[in-house]
Design an enzyme around this catalytic site. Structure first.
Site, PDB file in Angstrom:
ATOM      1  N   GLU A 226      -5.290   8.137   8.727  1.00 46.71           N
ATOM      2  CA  GLU A 226      -5.027   8.928   7.515  1.00 46.71           C
ATOM      3  C   GLU A 226      -3.506   9.098   7.379  1.00 46.71           C
ATOM      4  O   GLU A 226      -2.872   9.739   8.213  1.00 46.71           O
ATOM      5  CB  GLU A 226      -5.745  10.280   7.624  1.00 46.71           C
ATOM      6  CG  GLU A 226      -5.353  11.298   6.574  1.00 46.71           C
ATOM      7  CD  GLU A 226      -5.393  10.760   5.144  1.00 46.71           C
ATOM      8  OE1 GLU A 226      -6.425  10.190   4.738  1.00 46.71           O
ATOM      9  OE2 GLU A 226      -4.363  10.880   4.443  1.00 46.71           O
ATOM     10  N   SER A 227      -2.978   8.535   6.302  1.00 52.49           N
ATOM     11  CA  SER A 227      -1.512   8.497   6.157  1.00 52.49           C
ATOM     12  C   SER A 227      -0.875   9.879   6.081  1.00 52.49           C
ATOM     13  O   SER A 227       0.260  10.071   6.524  1.00 52.49           O
ATOM     14  CB  SER A 227      -1.139   7.685   4.920  1.00 52.49           C
ATOM     15  OG  SER A 227      -1.698   8.268   3.754  1.00 52.49           O
TER      16      SER A 227
ATOM     17  N   TRP B 274      -7.819  -7.240   4.852  1.00 51.36           N
ATOM     18  CA  TRP B 274      -6.403  -7.521   5.157  1.00 51.36           C
ATOM     19  C   TRP B 274      -6.276  -8.544   6.275  1.00 51.36           C
ATOM     20  O   TRP B 274      -6.921  -8.410   7.312  1.00 51.36           O
ATOM     21  CB  TRP B 274      -5.682  -6.236   5.588  1.00 51.36           C
ATOM     22  CG  TRP B 274      -5.639  -5.150   4.565  1.00 51.36           C
ATOM     23  CD1 TRP B 274      -6.208  -3.915   4.678  1.00 51.36           C
ATOM     24  CD2 TRP B 274      -4.979  -5.170   3.291  1.00 51.36           C
ATOM     25  NE1 TRP B 274      -5.941  -3.176   3.549  1.00 51.36           N
ATOM     26  CE2 TRP B 274      -5.190  -3.916   2.685  1.00 51.36           C
ATOM     27  CE3 TRP B 274      -4.229  -6.129   2.598  1.00 51.36           C
ATOM     28  CZ2 TRP B 274      -4.688  -3.584   1.428  1.00 51.36           C
ATOM     29  CZ3 TRP B 274      -3.736  -5.803   1.347  1.00 51.36           C
ATOM     30  CH2 TRP B 274      -3.962  -4.547   0.782  1.00 51.36           C
TER      31      TRP B 274
ATOM     32  N   ARG C  10     -14.597   1.078   5.486  1.00 45.36           N
ATOM     33  CA  ARG C  10     -13.586   0.127   5.041  1.00 45.36           C
ATOM     34  C   ARG C  10     -12.486   0.049   6.092  1.00 45.36           C
ATOM     35  O   ARG C  10     -12.173   1.043   6.741  1.00 45.36           O
ATOM     36  CB  ARG C  10     -13.004   0.571   3.711  1.00 45.36           C
ATOM     37  CG  ARG C  10     -14.066   0.980   2.700  1.00 45.36           C
ATOM     38  CD  ARG C  10     -13.506   1.012   1.314  1.00 45.36           C
ATOM     39  NE  ARG C  10     -13.207  -0.336   0.882  1.00 45.36           N
ATOM     40  CZ  ARG C  10     -14.051  -1.088   0.177  1.00 45.36           C
ATOM     41  NH1 ARG C  10     -15.203  -0.617  -0.196  1.00 45.36           N
ATOM     42  NH2 ARG C  10     -13.723  -2.313  -0.163  1.00 45.36           N
TER      43      ARG C  10
ATOM     44  N   TYR D 160      -4.950   5.138  -9.323  1.00 45.42           N
ATOM     45  CA  TYR D 160      -6.121   4.354  -8.869  1.00 45.42           C
ATOM     46  C   TYR D 160      -7.367   4.733  -9.670  1.00 45.42           C
ATOM     47  O   TYR D 160      -8.176   3.876 -10.019  1.00 45.42           O
ATOM     48  CB  TYR D 160      -6.387   4.574  -7.373  1.00 45.42           C
ATOM     49  CG  TYR D 160      -5.465   3.764  -6.490  1.00 45.42           C
ATOM     50  CD1 TYR D 160      -5.864   2.537  -5.969  1.00 45.42           C
ATOM     51  CD2 TYR D 160      -4.187   4.208  -6.184  1.00 45.42           C
ATOM     52  CE1 TYR D 160      -5.020   1.792  -5.162  1.00 45.42           C
ATOM     53  CE2 TYR D 160      -3.328   3.472  -5.396  1.00 45.42           C
ATOM     54  CZ  TYR D 160      -3.750   2.265  -4.884  1.00 45.42           C
ATOM     55  OH  TYR D 160      -2.914   1.518  -4.102  1.00 45.42           O
TER      56      TYR D 160
ATOM     57  N   THR E 146      -9.154   0.096   6.344  1.00 48.36           N
ATOM     58  CA  THR E 146      -7.944   0.404   5.564  1.00 48.36           C
ATOM     59  C   THR E 146      -6.684   0.436   6.427  1.00 48.36           C
ATOM     60  O   THR E 146      -6.752   0.596   7.657  1.00 48.36           O
ATOM     61  CB  THR E 146      -8.085   1.779   4.877  1.00 48.36           C
ATOM     62  OG1 THR E 146      -8.347   2.759   5.881  1.00 48.36           O
ATOM     63  CG2 THR E 146      -9.209   1.797   3.845  1.00 48.36           C
ATOM     64  N   VAL E 147      -5.559   0.297   5.763  1.00 45.02           N
ATOM     65  CA  VAL E 147      -4.256   0.578   6.357  1.00 45.02           C
ATOM     66  C   VAL E 147      -3.735   1.856   5.706  1.00 45.02           C
ATOM     67  O   VAL E 147      -4.119   2.143   4.561  1.00 45.02           O
ATOM     68  CB  VAL E 147      -3.253  -0.566   6.096  1.00 45.02           C
ATOM     69  CG1 VAL E 147      -3.559  -1.762   6.956  1.00 45.02           C
ATOM     70  CG2 VAL E 147      -3.181  -0.949   4.627  1.00 45.02           C
TER      71      VAL E 147
ATOM     72  N   CYS F 200       0.816  -1.227   0.000  1.00 46.22           N
ATOM     73  CA  CYS F 200       0.000   0.000   0.000  1.00 46.22           C
ATOM     74  C   CYS F 200       0.849   1.277   0.000  1.00 46.22           C
ATOM     75  O   CYS F 200       1.668   1.499   0.899  1.00 46.22           O
ATOM     76  CB  CYS F 200      -0.891  -0.019   1.254  1.00 46.22           C
ATOM     77  SG  CYS F 200      -1.859   1.485   1.450  1.00 46.22           S
TER      78      CYS F 200
HETATM   79  N1  LIG Z   1      -6.879   7.826   3.169  1.00 44.99           N
HETATM   80  C1  LIG Z   1      -6.237   6.626   3.488  1.00 44.99           C
HETATM   81  C2  LIG Z   1      -6.354   5.622   2.363  1.00 44.99           C
HETATM   82  C3  LIG Z   1      -5.781   4.302   2.740  1.00 44.99           C
HETATM   83  C4  LIG Z   1      -6.200   3.199   1.774  1.00 44.99           C
HETATM   84  O1  LIG Z   1      -7.042   3.394   0.880  1.00 44.99           O
HETATM   85  N2  LIG Z   1      -5.606   1.997   1.968  1.00 44.99           N
HETATM   86  C5  LIG Z   1      -5.960   0.850   1.138  1.00 44.99           C
HETATM   87  C6  LIG Z   1      -4.739   0.049   0.740  1.00 44.99           C
HETATM   88  S1  LIG Z   1      -3.630   0.879  -0.347  1.00 44.99           S
HETATM   89  C7  LIG Z   1      -6.809  -0.127   1.919  1.00 44.99           C
HETATM   90  O2  LIG Z   1      -6.493  -0.432   3.051  1.00 44.99           O
HETATM   91  N3  LIG Z   1      -7.879  -0.662   1.301  1.00 44.99           N
HETATM   92  C8  LIG Z   1      -8.687  -1.691   1.891  1.00 44.99           C
HETATM   93  C9  LIG Z   1     -10.140  -1.487   1.534  1.00 44.99           C
HETATM   94  O3  LIG Z   1     -10.442  -0.528   0.821  1.00 44.99           O
HETATM   95  O4  LIG Z   1     -10.935  -2.299   1.975  1.00 44.99           O
HETATM   96  C10 LIG Z   1      -4.797   6.985   3.806  1.00 44.99           C
HETATM   97  O5  LIG Z   1      -4.140   7.660   2.990  1.00 44.99           O
HETATM   98  O6  LIG Z   1      -4.346   6.620   4.863  1.00 44.99           O
END
Ligand SMILES: N[C@@H](CCC(=O)N[C@@H](CS)C(=O)NCC(=O)O)C(=O)O
Length: 316
Positions: free
Chosen positions: A142-143, A96, A124, A189, A126-127, A63
């Site tokens: 939020e990264s 994940w 979601r 993306y 997310t990581v 990611c």
């Molecule tokens: N805004 C978030 C976006 C993070 C993101 O979209 N991560 C993706 C992986 S690259 C994820 O975990 N996706 C899993 C999902 O959408 O279920 C950030 O920048 O931290």
């Protein structure tokens, strides 16, 4: 994704779609900040004081957003201050899954970390996620925020070798981030997950316009803002380093490779050579992860190449 704290099997990697078939990324929901004295940051609540061993970072090596934070942790000398768990590169039907059992919460899947923080959460899983072991909750997912708080939120616990957001460059950094994010970081993306030709065409044009601009900008410069590395370089690098290996093929952004841009290729290798960065890049995770996205590559075949000079060697 999670709906009222329950995992729903109807999972799609596409986060959202607009009226034209364009990809829309979900906004992040936890926005607290770690600060040296525990006072509140630019958003969210107070109470997250910088302390060695208190925080944990959940990441995926595939990611790019998570990779921003892994690089920030490494460059700021925080690898021993903030522990870290890595997920498998391929998303499962439950999102994940951890490579090895999660030592902090005993979780198997990332969504368990979200429901531990908020049992009725929707969204979601997310990581990256920055976790607080003391309050048992998510500080921030939020990264962009996490990268910035790694730079200055950990005070004396962090190394001062790099200032990734120096006062004098802030306006320029913010402006360039705002330019690069929609066109390049998220642009690939938008191209990859477009569900209409027009959405793809627009996104693809944005990606290559941004790459052309950055190529010109780097003429005679070591880094995007001049002689010193800033957060903008990290944010650009994580996309560049994935480009030829994943986006060029899977996301169909194939007008050119980074290897075809002399300044961008040299810049990518320059950033890669900074001590602490190469260890954060895992091209095998990146290839396996992206090429496992079933909607884009139903057979799951991972290409053997490409050979990327200085980054990824593929024997003839
Ligand atoms: N805004 C978030 C976006 C993070 C993101 O979209 N991560 C993706 C992986 S690259 C994820 O975990 N996706 C899993 C999902 O959408 O279920 C950030 O920048 O931290």
């Amino acid at each position: 994704m999670l709906v009222n704290g329950k995992w729903t099997a109807n999972w799609q990697p596409v986060q959202g779609v607009d009226a034209k078939g364009g990809f829309v990324r979900q906004t992040s929901s936890f926005r607290n900040w770690v600060t040296p004295d525990g006072s509140a940051g630019p958003t969210g609540e107070a109470g997250f004081k910088a302390e060695a061993g208190r925080y944990h970072l959940y990441v995926a090596l595939i990611c790019p957003w998570a990779s921003r934070t892994i690089i920030g942790r490494s460059l700021k000398g925080l690898n021993d201050v903030i522990s870290m768990s890595v997920v498998e590169p391929e998303l499962t039907d439950e999102g994940w899954r951890f490579l090895t059992p999660d030592p902090i919460n005993g979780a198997t899947y990332m969504h368990e970390i979200y429901t531990k923080a908020d049992p009725t959460i929707s969204g979601r899983a997310t990581v990256p996620v920055l976790w607080d072991k003391k309050q048992n909750t998510i500080v921030n997912n939020e990264s962009a925020d996490i990268l910035r708080m790694l730079n200055s939120g950990f005070g004396d616990l962090a190394s001062s070798e790099y200032d990734l957001y120096p006062e004098a460059l802030r306006a320029e950094i913010d402006a360039l981030n705002d330019y690069i994010y929609p066109r390049l970081n998220n642009g690939v993306y938008r191209a990859g997950f477009a569900t209409t030709q027009i959405a793809y065409d627009e996104a693809n044009a944005d990606v290559f316009a941004a790459l052309d601009d950055l190529e010109a900008r780097l003429e005679g410069k070591s880094f995007l803002l001049g002689d010193t590395l800033t957060e903008t370089d990290i944010r650009a690098f994580v996309t560049l380093v994935r480009f030829d290996a994943a986006y060029h093929g899977l996301f169909k952004t194939n007008l050119k490779r980074i290897a075809d841009y002399p300044n961008l290729q040299a810049y990518m290798l320059r950033v890669l050579a900074i001590p602490g960065i190469r260890e954060t890049v895992d091209i095998d995770h990146i290839k396996r992860g992206y090429y496992s996205i079933k909607t884009l590559n139903p057979g799951g075949i991972v290409p053997r190449g490409p050979h990327i000079p200085g980054l990824y060697e593929v024997a003839a």
